[in-house]
Design a protein around this motif. Structure first.
Motif, PDB file in Angstrom:
ATOM      1  N   MET A 115      24.549  40.089  44.244  1.00 30.07           N
ATOM      2  CA  MET A 115      25.981  40.539  43.957  1.00 30.07           C
ATOM      3  C   MET A 115      26.192  40.153  42.587  1.00 30.07           C
ATOM      4  O   MET A 115      26.187  39.047  42.090  1.00 30.07           O
ATOM      5  CB  MET A 115      26.964  40.161  44.672  1.00 30.07           C
ATOM      6  N   THR A 116      26.748  40.821  41.662  1.00 37.38           N
ATOM      7  CA  THR A 116      27.271  40.628  40.332  1.00 37.38           C
ATOM      8  C   THR A 116      28.616  39.970  40.347  1.00 37.38           C
ATOM      9  O   THR A 116      29.285  40.036  41.391  1.00 37.38           O
ATOM     10  CB  THR A 116      27.301  41.821  39.481  1.00 37.38           C
ATOM     11  N   ASP A 117      28.764  39.059  39.213  1.00 33.54           N
ATOM     12  CA  ASP A 117      30.214  38.485  39.165  1.00 33.54           C
ATOM     13  C   ASP A 117      31.187  39.715  39.059  1.00 33.54           C
ATOM     14  O   ASP A 117      32.162  39.317  39.696  1.00 33.54           O
ATOM     15  CB  ASP A 117      30.355  37.645  37.855  1.00 33.54           C
ATOM     16  N   ALA A 118      30.901  40.751  38.517  1.00 38.41           N
ATOM     17  CA  ALA A 118      31.996  41.783  38.556  1.00 38.41           C
ATOM     18  C   ALA A 118      32.284  42.328  39.916  1.00 38.41           C
ATOM     19  O   ALA A 118      33.525  42.565  40.372  1.00 38.41           O
ATOM     20  CB  ALA A 118      31.604  42.796  37.513  1.00 38.41           C
ATOM     21  N   GLU A 119      31.242  42.460  40.743  1.00 36.81           N
ATOM     22  CA  GLU A 119      31.378  43.038  42.043  1.00 36.81           C
ATOM     23  C   GLU A 119      32.023  41.791  42.901  1.00 36.81           C
ATOM     24  O   GLU A 119      32.974  42.249  43.729  1.00 36.81           O
ATOM     25  CB  GLU A 119      30.135  43.170  42.916  1.00 36.81           C
ATOM     26  N   HIS A 120      31.768  40.586  42.723  1.00 36.68           N
ATOM     27  CA  HIS A 120      32.254  39.426  43.469  1.00 36.68           C
ATOM     28  C   HIS A 120      33.828  39.403  43.212  1.00 36.68           C
ATOM     29  O   HIS A 120      34.631  39.471  44.072  1.00 36.68           O
ATOM     30  CB  HIS A 120      31.643  38.300  43.103  1.00 36.68           C
ATOM     31  N   HIS A 121      33.958  39.658  41.984  1.00 42.14           N
ATOM     32  CA  HIS A 121      35.563  39.554  41.684  1.00 42.14           C
ATOM     33  C   HIS A 121      36.327  40.633  42.183  1.00 42.14           C
ATOM     34  O   HIS A 121      37.311  40.517  42.605  1.00 42.14           O
ATOM     35  CB  HIS A 121      35.634  39.660  40.165  1.00 42.14           C
ATOM     36  N   HIS A 122      35.853  41.657  42.046  1.00 38.96           N
ATOM     37  CA  HIS A 122      36.315  43.028  42.525  1.00 38.96           C
ATOM     38  C   HIS A 122      36.369  42.984  44.208  1.00 38.96           C
ATOM     39  O   HIS A 122      37.646  43.523  44.540  1.00 38.96           O
ATOM     40  CB  HIS A 122      35.462  44.378  42.427  1.00 38.96           C
ATOM     41  N   ASP A 123      35.613  42.423  44.957  1.00 39.51           N
ATOM     42  CA  ASP A 123      35.584  42.387  46.515  1.00 39.51           C
ATOM     43  C   ASP A 123      36.878  41.085  46.589  1.00 39.51           C
ATOM     44  O   ASP A 123      37.686  41.650  47.595  1.00 39.51           O
ATOM     45  CB  ASP A 123      34.325  41.710  46.896  1.00 39.51           C
ATOM     46  N   LEU A 124      37.341  40.427  45.723  1.00 40.06           N
ATOM     47  CA  LEU A 124      38.365  39.415  45.937  1.00 40.06           C
ATOM     48  C   LEU A 124      39.626  40.331  45.836  1.00 40.06           C
ATOM     49  O   LEU A 124      40.716  39.953  46.613  1.00 40.06           O
ATOM     50  CB  LEU A 124      38.214  38.258  45.070  1.00 40.06           C
ATOM     51  N   ASP A 125      39.644  41.278  45.243  1.00 39.73           N
ATOM     52  CA  ASP A 125      40.945  41.917  44.878  1.00 39.73           C
ATOM     53  C   ASP A 125      41.296  43.152  45.921  1.00 39.73           C
ATOM     54  O   ASP A 125      42.312  43.462  46.132  1.00 39.73           O
ATOM     55  CB  ASP A 125      40.978  42.517  43.614  1.00 39.73           C
ATOM     56  N   ALA A 126      40.167  43.467  46.678  1.00 37.19           N
ATOM     57  CA  ALA A 126      40.293  44.589  47.694  1.00 37.19           C
ATOM     58  C   ALA A 126      41.073  44.225  48.997  1.00 37.19           C
ATOM     59  O   ALA A 126      41.138  42.973  49.367  1.00 37.19           O
ATOM     60  CB  ALA A 126      38.844  44.953  48.187  1.00 37.19           C
ATOM     61  N   ASP A 127      41.871  45.095  49.256  1.00 41.38           N
ATOM     62  CA  ASP A 127      42.919  44.800  50.463  1.00 41.38           C
ATOM     63  C   ASP A 127      41.748  44.853  51.826  1.00 41.38           C
ATOM     64  O   ASP A 127      40.954  45.601  51.727  1.00 41.38           O
ATOM     65  CB  ASP A 127      43.874  45.858  50.558  1.00 41.38           C
ATOM     66  N   PRO A 128      42.137  44.033  52.811  1.00 41.55           N
ATOM     67  CA  PRO A 128      41.491  44.114  53.958  1.00 41.55           C
ATOM     68  C   PRO A 128      41.625  45.743  54.718  1.00 41.55           C
ATOM     69  O   PRO A 128      42.820  46.100  54.579  1.00 41.55           O
ATOM     70  CB  PRO A 128      42.004  43.213  54.814  1.00 41.55           C
ATOM     71  N   VAL A 129      40.438  45.886  55.425  1.00 38.90           N
ATOM     72  CA  VAL A 129      40.705  47.297  56.064  1.00 38.90           C
ATOM     73  C   VAL A 129      41.886  47.166  57.194  1.00 38.90           C
ATOM     74  O   VAL A 129      42.398  48.290  57.398  1.00 38.90           O
ATOM     75  CB  VAL A 129      39.293  47.943  56.296  1.00 38.90           C
ATOM     76  N   THR A 130      41.809  46.023  57.654  1.00 44.55           N
ATOM     77  CA  THR A 130      42.972  45.930  58.912  1.00 44.55           C
ATOM     78  C   THR A 130      43.460  44.300  58.673  1.00 44.55           C
ATOM     79  O   THR A 130      42.681  43.559  58.217  1.00 44.55           O
ATOM     80  CB  THR A 130      42.533  46.592  60.046  1.00 44.55           C
TER      81      THR A 130
END
Length: 103
Positions: free
Chosen positions: A1-16
């Motif tokens: 996983m790239t740093d950009a992908e990891h950072h983006h994942d941290l900002d994603a809302d949980p699905v539930t």
């Protein structure tokens, strides 16, 4: 996983954020899901974990990642062992895919 992908994942809302004591659908087709297959898998597993026994969750995955058998089935098997069953339902008109997971 790239740093950009990891950072983006941290900002994603949980699905539930709750356990569903009914059958439900998890929308994994948002723009952030298109950008990260890892996020799709992570939130799909989370959705299954948030589905009460005896119910099912429809995992609606983003079409950009292709058929879920190429990346999601092994992840579900690893995370859930024999506790769940899944079946491919269909491809949506928008290109996404639906996988029904019974708990």
């Amino acid at each position: 996983m790239t740093d950009a992908e990891h950072h983006h994942d941290l900002d994603a809302d949980p699905v539930t954020d709750r356990v569903h004591d009914n059958s439900w659908s998890a929308n994994l087709e948002q723009p952030e899901h298109a950008e990260s297959r890892e996020l799709v898998v992570e939130q799909a597993v989370s959705a299954v974990e948030h589905t009460a026994p005896g119910n099912h969750v429809n995992l609606v995955t983003h079409g950009d990642h292709g058929h879920p058998e190429t990346y999601l089935y092994d992840a579900l098997e690893s995370a859930c062992d024999d506790a769940v069953e899944w079946e491919y339902v269909q491809q949506c008109g928008c290109g996404g895919h639906v996988v029904r997971v019974r708990t």
